[in-house]
Design an enzyme around this catalytic site. Structure first.
Site, PDB file in Angstrom:
ATOM      1  N   VAL A 194       0.904  -4.500   6.830  1.00  0.00           N
ATOM      2  CA  VAL A 194      -0.399  -5.138   7.055  1.00  0.00           C
ATOM      3  C   VAL A 194      -1.123  -5.335   5.728  1.00  0.00           C
ATOM      4  O   VAL A 194      -1.700  -6.397   5.475  1.00  0.00           O
ATOM      5  CB  VAL A 194      -1.241  -4.308   8.047  1.00  0.00           C
ATOM      6  N   CYS A 199      -1.256   4.272   0.655  1.00  0.00           N
ATOM      7  CA  CYS A 199      -0.813   3.076   1.362  1.00  0.00           C
ATOM      8  C   CYS A 199       0.360   2.438   0.613  1.00  0.00           C
ATOM      9  O   CYS A 199       0.229   2.069  -0.557  1.00  0.00           O
ATOM     10  CB  CYS A 199      -1.935   2.054   1.493  1.00  0.00           C
TER      11      CYS A 199
END
Lengths: 256, 303
Positions: B71, B130
């Site tokens: 994402v 991330c």
């Protein structure tokens, strides 16, 4: 946004309609109100290669019986598992999801519903809704060849059906955009669901003829409720979720 | 009645079950399926100083017992959060925690400062892990000195509970945990996704637009459990455990390995009401084993 439910549906019927498509009828204790073009996320069990739910568009609803039909193409292990569900089996469903088609059409002209392959599924429910509102409905449905043509009796009850096949075995030869009805096309709105190349070509025709056009997109999905942001598509306003901002988009929203 | 309450720094949780960032939206997406007042907390989407469009699609690849995502921290930025999301989420009857991400120390600090001013947000989860953004993100979480530096800077700017989310994509997660504990982190949460990839053999192309992505789901649970256990032996601050928790039994395993609280992530995609079932299941387990409090099983792995 309509209220979402997670319910166990009972399989009433599950039958092959062609060699690769099957129709599953599920019954629920309470059936929520479903807008045409909305979809359901079906849980797949007992299948080690499948982890996520499968998004399936809603084909038809019978509120009086608390039943809904799903027309499903067997593609991989998830849909294969669904195809083996027997009468009285339970399937866990999250629905109704997505925005649905905008059936509020001002002009008093017919509407054209254009589908290709499994994309014809949500057009039956849509046709019923539009027809019940007194709208004249034309279906333009594209298939590869005669053997791929899905049962169309229910569509014929709702509106006039036009067909194209790529090999010309039934109806007009070519793609839906090659059909002869376009010569005199005068519609209040076009609604479409099918392969992306088909809908892109259709959007070009719709723009040429200045007809409003909505398309239902598909994408790989995880959550189905707008949380994971995996199923985005590019729009003029940036990435939007196919599951919640769509699946239906007006072609004016898309960089097509 | 068993006591499910736990504390993470100054943060009091009515029960140890929270939802993982990026899997539960801002909570509103799941309102039809859960009761917020039965949840320990909601950790909302990764928030950055500026709007981020995220990565191109495809962003999702399904794998056996899990999924890969790419994402890339799509979000509308911290100011949008403060003005448009916060007024709604501050009224939820649960702890709302913001996951803060950044590409530079200045970005992390500026975002944390803005969240610090929001009375209704009792904690942040600092995302130094991330795997899906080129700049920053995981880069801070994979070296002790970079992790220490960003935590030190944010600690000065943020005076409520600071949870630091660790990356599993390291040689020794325990030493990263020790480094952030030394700079004043109140807690560590682990694990973020494991970097992986998927290939379509027919097209000979990667499935994800970014080639690699973050692996989550039950397939990562054994790795997550092992790391929680290793970190629990290395630090004294409470641990928030996550990684592939699908049910209450999974959650109990994390408590035994040393987690004080847990987060449920990818499971929300399969069963949007899973958090309710996990809370019930933890309570049942404790009753069945005659425990009065969840605290009695934290770190109680019998070797």
């Amino acid at each position: 946004m309509s209220k979402k439910y997670q319910l166990d549906g009972t399989v009433i019927k599950n039958e092959w309609v062609t060699s690769t498509y099957f129709k599953m009828t599920l019954s629920f204790e309470t059936l929520p109100e479903i807008k045409a073009g909305q979809f359901a996320e079906l849980r797949i069990d007992e299948t080690p290669t499948v982890f996520l739910r499968r998004p399936i568009s809603i084909h038809d609803v019978r509120p009086e019986n608390k039943e809904m039909d799903l027309l499903i193409q067997k593609v991989g292990d998830g849909t294969a598992w669904l195809s083996t569900r027997k009468e009285d089996d339970k399937v866990n469903v999250i629905f109704p999801l997505g925005n649905g088609f905008d059936t509020d059409v001002a002009e008093n002209k017919p509407v054209l519903l254009v589908g290709g392959g499994v994309g014809i599924a949500p057009l039956l429910h849509l046709g019923r809704v539009l027809s019940s509102e007194g709208r004249k409905v034309h279906f333009l449905l594209g298939f590869r060849k005669e053997a791929d043509i899905l049962p169309l009796n229910a569509y014929k009850e709702v509106g006039e059906v036009f067909i194209t096949t790529e090999d010309g075995s039934v109806g007009d030869k070519g793609f839906v955009t090659n059909h002869s009805l376009w010569k005199n096309a005068d519609y209040a709105r076009i609604f479409s669901c099918g392969p992306t190349p088909m809908m892109k070509a259709l959007s070009t025709v719709a723009r040429e003829k200045n007809i409003d056009c909505e398309v239902s997109l598909e994408n790989k999905m995880a959550c189905g409720v707008g949380a994971c942001l995996c199923c985005v598509t590019q729009t003029h306003e940036g990435h939007k979720c196919v599951c919640t901002d769509g699946p239906v988009f007006n072609i004016n929203e898309l960089p097509w | 009645m068993v006591d499910l309450s736990v504390k993470i720094g100054d943060l009091s949780l009515r029960n140890p079950v929270m939802t993982a960032s990026g899997t539960f939206g801002y909570g509103t997406e799941f309102e039809d399926f859960v009761n917020f007042s039965r949840m320990g907390g909601i950790i909302v989407k990764g928030t950055t100083i500026r709007h981020r469009e995220g990565n191109a699609y495809p962003r999702l690849a399904e794998v056996p017992s899990g999924m890969l995502n790419a994402v890339g921290l799509q979000n509308k930025g911290v100011d949008y959060f403060c003005e448009n999301i916060y007024p709604t989420v501050k009224n939820y009857d649960t702890n709302v925690i913001v996951n803060v991400s950044g590409a530079s120390i200045e970005d992390y600090v500026a975002t944390a400062e803005k969240i610090n001013d929001l009375e209704g947000i009792p904690a942040i989860e600092l995302n130094i892990s991330c795997p899906n953004v080129k700049q920053g993100g995981m880069a801070f979480g994979t070296s002790c000195s970079a992790a220490a530096e960003v935590v030190k800077a944010v600690r000065k700017a943020y005076n409520k509970t600071l949870i630091v989310k660790l990356s599993p994509n390291v040689t020794d997660i325990a030493e990263i945990a020790r480094a952030v504990e030394a700079e004043g982190a109140d807690s560590v949460s682990l694990i973020n996704t494991i970097m992986g990839m998927a290939i379509n053999a027919e097209t000979r192309k990667p499935v994800l637009s970014t080639v690699t992505g973050g692996l989550s789901g039950p397939c990562v649970k054994p790795v997550a459990l092992r790391m929680v256990w290793q970190v629990s032996k290395a630090v004294n601050i409470p641990i928030v455990g996550l990684g592939g928790i699908m049910n209450a039994t999974d959650a109990i395993e994390f408590f035994l390995a040393g987690a004080t609280a847990i987060e449920i992530g990818t499971a929300n995609f399969i069963d949007p009401s899973v958090t309710m079932k996990v809370v019930d299941g933890i309570e049942d387990y404790l009753k069945r084993h005659n425990y009065e409090s969840i605290k009695q099983i934290i770190g109680k792995l019998e070797l």
